[in-house]
Design a protein around this motif. Structure first.
Motif, PDB file in Angstrom:
ATOM      1  N   LEU A 175       0.826  -1.200   0.000  1.00 47.34           N
ATOM      2  CA  LEU A 175       0.000   0.000   0.000  1.00 47.34           C
ATOM      3  C   LEU A 175       0.865   1.257   0.000  1.00 47.34           C
ATOM      4  N   ALA A 176       1.863   1.287   0.869  1.00 49.82           N
ATOM      5  CA  ALA A 176       2.726   2.461   0.973  1.00 49.82           C
ATOM      6  C   ALA A 176       3.554   2.655  -0.296  1.00 49.82           C
ATOM      7  N   THR A 177       4.027   1.564  -0.897  1.00 45.64           N
ATOM      8  CA  THR A 177       4.879   1.683  -2.080  1.00 45.64           C
ATOM      9  C   THR A 177       4.077   2.143  -3.288  1.00 45.64           C
ATOM     10  N   ILE A 178       2.855   1.656  -3.447  1.00 41.38           N
ATOM     11  CA  ILE A 178       2.021   2.137  -4.558  1.00 41.38           C
ATOM     12  C   ILE A 178       1.769   3.639  -4.407  1.00 41.38           C
ATOM     13  N   GLN A 179       1.500   4.081  -3.184  1.00 39.18           N
ATOM     14  CA  GLN A 179       1.293   5.514  -2.963  1.00 39.18           C
ATOM     15  C   GLN A 179       2.562   6.298  -3.274  1.00 39.18           C
ATOM     16  N   TYR A 180       3.725   5.721  -2.937  1.00 38.92           N
ATOM     17  CA  TYR A 180       5.002   6.386  -3.209  1.00 38.92           C
ATOM     18  C   TYR A 180       5.254   6.526  -4.709  1.00 38.92           C
ATOM     19  N   ILE A 181       5.033   5.451  -5.474  1.00 44.46           N
ATOM     20  CA  ILE A 181       5.352   5.511  -6.901  1.00 44.46           C
ATOM     21  C   ILE A 181       4.330   6.337  -7.687  1.00 44.46           C
ATOM     22  N   GLN A 182       3.215   6.671  -7.048  1.00 47.28           N
ATOM     23  CA  GLN A 182       2.216   7.524  -7.704  1.00 47.28           C
ATOM     24  C   GLN A 182       2.467   9.003  -7.474  1.00 47.28           C
ATOM     25  N   THR A 183       3.435   9.339  -6.648  1.00 48.71           N
ATOM     26  CA  THR A 183       3.723  10.750  -6.397  1.00 48.71           C
ATOM     27  C   THR A 183       4.282  11.394  -7.662  1.00 48.71           C
ATOM     28  N   GLY A 184       4.066  12.697  -7.787  1.00 46.90           N
ATOM     29  CA  GLY A 184       4.484  13.390  -9.004  1.00 46.90           C
ATOM     30  C   GLY A 184       3.581  13.005 -10.157  1.00 46.90           C
ATOM     31  N   THR A 185       4.162  12.758 -11.307  1.00 50.37           N
ATOM     32  CA  THR A 185       3.383  12.322 -12.469  1.00 50.37           C
ATOM     33  C   THR A 185       2.829  10.923 -12.216  1.00 50.37           C
ATOM     34  N   PRO A 186       1.527  10.732 -12.290  1.00 50.79           N
ATOM     35  CA  PRO A 186       0.974   9.398 -12.027  1.00 50.79           C
ATOM     36  C   PRO A 186       1.167   8.463 -13.214  1.00 50.79           C
ATOM     37  N   TRP A 187       1.152   7.174 -12.947  1.00 50.16           N
ATOM     38  CA  TRP A 187       1.150   6.191 -14.013  1.00 50.16           C
ATOM     39  C   TRP A 187      -0.158   6.284 -14.786  1.00 50.16           C
ATOM     40  N   LYS A 188      -0.136   5.903 -16.038  1.00 43.41           N
ATOM     41  CA  LYS A 188      -1.362   5.932 -16.823  1.00 43.41           C
ATOM     42  C   LYS A 188      -2.418   5.053 -16.165  1.00 43.41           C
ATOM     43  N   SER A 189      -2.010   3.896 -15.676  1.00 42.49           N
ATOM     44  CA  SER A 189      -2.889   3.029 -14.892  1.00 42.49           C
ATOM     45  C   SER A 189      -2.015   2.111 -14.063  1.00 42.49           C
ATOM     46  N   ILE A 190      -2.611   1.533 -13.018  1.00 41.64           N
ATOM     47  CA  ILE A 190      -1.928   0.527 -12.202  1.00 41.64           C
ATOM     48  C   ILE A 190      -2.882  -0.651 -12.058  1.00 41.64           C
ATOM     49  N   TRP A 220      -7.058  -7.320  -3.942  1.00 44.99           N
ATOM     50  CA  TRP A 220      -7.343  -6.172  -4.802  1.00 44.99           C
ATOM     51  C   TRP A 220      -8.427  -5.279  -4.200  1.00 44.99           C
ATOM     52  N   ASN A 221      -9.498  -5.898  -3.698  1.00 43.23           N
ATOM     53  CA  ASN A 221     -10.598  -5.126  -3.108  1.00 43.23           C
ATOM     54  C   ASN A 221     -10.115  -4.255  -1.968  1.00 43.23           C
ATOM     55  N   SER A 222      -9.306  -4.833  -1.106  1.00 46.23           N
ATOM     56  CA  SER A 222      -8.820  -4.091   0.054  1.00 46.23           C
ATOM     57  C   SER A 222      -7.890  -2.957  -0.361  1.00 46.23           C
ATOM     58  N   LEU A 223      -6.979  -3.247  -1.279  1.00 49.66           N
ATOM     59  CA  LEU A 223      -6.039  -2.211  -1.712  1.00 49.66           C
ATOM     60  C   LEU A 223      -6.746  -1.068  -2.421  1.00 49.66           C
ATOM     61  N   GLN A 224      -7.655  -1.396  -3.345  1.00 49.42           N
ATOM     62  CA  GLN A 224      -8.293  -0.321  -4.096  1.00 49.42           C
ATOM     63  C   GLN A 224      -9.211   0.511  -3.201  1.00 49.42           C
ATOM     64  N   THR A 225      -9.687  -0.064  -2.103  1.00 53.49           N
ATOM     65  CA  THR A 225     -10.496   0.691  -1.141  1.00 53.49           C
ATOM     66  C   THR A 225      -9.644   1.689  -0.379  1.00 53.49           C
ATOM     67  N   ASN A 226      -8.395   1.313  -0.090  1.00 54.49           N
ATOM     68  CA  ASN A 226      -7.526   2.140   0.749  1.00 54.49           C
ATOM     69  C   ASN A 226      -6.570   3.037  -0.031  1.00 54.49           C
ATOM     70  N   LEU A 227      -6.562   2.915  -1.350  1.00 52.52           N
ATOM     71  CA  LEU A 227      -5.715   3.783  -2.170  1.00 52.52           C
ATOM     72  C   LEU A 227      -6.508   5.007  -2.628  1.00 52.52           C
TER      73      LEU A 227
END
Length: 341
Positions: A175-190, A220-227
């Motif tokens: 969860l923390a790493t996905i939030q980290y890599i989304q900082t700045g310019t976001p990925w087109k999708s994850i 997936w359900n849990s992560l997408q709820t908390n992201l």
């Protein structure tokens, strides 16, 4: 609505399963095709059709078995190299047929393939997909700034393989790493992808039915709820992921996999040779009957479920193992797309 990205080999069983998939279950679905040398071949000319190159034959198959909506293509395992890597020819041939083929790579693909990916993006501004493992995700600081394609032109696929248990074990770090890599310019999708199906069913008793929980959906359900960013869902429509080991004796147990919204129903068979053997036809018809009678089946109006009922009722031949790959792929994608929000 979340996008769904089933991972598929390009083999006849999978292709026929896709061909029989109702259009309603293709909406918001972009498959990821994992190509290998044995599945990627030219087509010889006949009296009624011209010779096709490997890329032309592949794209022709896409039009007949999937359609004209976008696809991901991971050709990193192909050893065929002409003047350019085959991924270049695939993307160009697909574009000629008005199909968007998104080149897909990983951090360890060979130089020729990786160079071709960068060249395709530079010359056409085509989006690229990057498949990374859980370990790659955790090591993002080491490669993130060196990734040569802009993040907003890259679809990131976090592929857990069949290590879903590790996904729960390291949930907070993911969860923390996905939030980290989304900082700045976001990925087109994850996308988060993986499967709970083991490499084999050796630990499951023969001649019985078993349920394997689809933990990838829970994760997936849990992560997408908390992201605070959209997370798309992927899984393996074709299993097992790994090729069978050498030395497997002929007469292996005849199994069938049937996908439910939250579980896999595994109809575990027995050997077709030696003591206690049962013919494959008898076992497959029995598996169809078990599925038809299963109380929580969640039957859909789809080709796969029609086939299973017809086999159970003696209307259709039970077929062979490839037949059940066709049925399994069609049912898996249909019920997964039907069940996802």
């Amino acid at each position: 609505m979340a996008m769904y990205h089933p991972m598929l080999r390009w083999k006849r069983g999978e292709r026929i399963g896709l061909r029989n998939l109702h259009p309603q279950y293709k909406l918001n679905v972009t498959p990821v095709f994992l190509l290998s040398d044995g599945q990627y071949k030219p087509k010889q000319s006949t009296s009624t059709s011209p010779q096709l190159t490997e890329a032309q034959n592949f794209v022709e198959g896409i039009t007949s078995d999937w359609g004209f909506t976008p696809i991901y293509v991971d050709a990193s395992l192909l050893s065929i190299v002409n003047q350019q890597h085959e991924i270049v020819y695939i993307v160009l041939e697909a574009a000629n047929r008005n199909i968007t083929a998104i080149p897909t790579t990983n951090l360890y693909a060979n130089y020729i393939y990786q160079n071709s990916i960068v060249s395709i993006h530079s010359s056409t501004n085509t989006d690229i997909a990057l498949r990374i493992s859980l370990q790659d995700l955790f090591n993002a600081q080491a490669w993130l700034n060196q990734w040569p394609i802009p993040k907003n032109k890259t679809d990131l696929i976090i592929d857990l393989g069949n290590s879903i248990a590790e996904g729960f074990q390291y949930y907070g770090q993911i969860l923390a790493t996905i939030q980290y890599i989304q900082t700045g310019t976001p990925w087109k999708s994850i996308t988060l992808t993986g499967t709970s199906i083991p490499d084999n069913f050796g630990n499951y008793a023969q001649n019985q039915n078993h349920l394997i929980h689809r933990g990838e959906i829970d994760l997936w359900n849990s992560l997408q709820t908390n992201l605070n960013t959209r997370l798309d869902f992927g899984d393996y429509a074709t299993v097992p992921l790994n090729a069978p080991g050498s030395g497997i004796a002929w007469g292996f147990p005849i199994n069938a996999k049937y996908t439910l919204p939250a579980d896999f129903l595994i109809c575990r068979g027995v050997t077709t040779t030696r003591q206690g053997a049962i013919d494959m036809d008898v076992q497959l018809r029995g598996h169809a009957s078990s599925i038809k009678q299963y109380q929580f089946r969640n039957r859909l109006n789809c080709w796969a479920d029609d086939m299973i009922d017809n086999i159970a009722n003696g209307i259709e031949s039970p077929g062979n193992l490839e037949t059940w790959v066709q049925i399994g792929v069609c049912r898996h994608i249909a019920i997964t797309r039907h069940s996802l929000p």
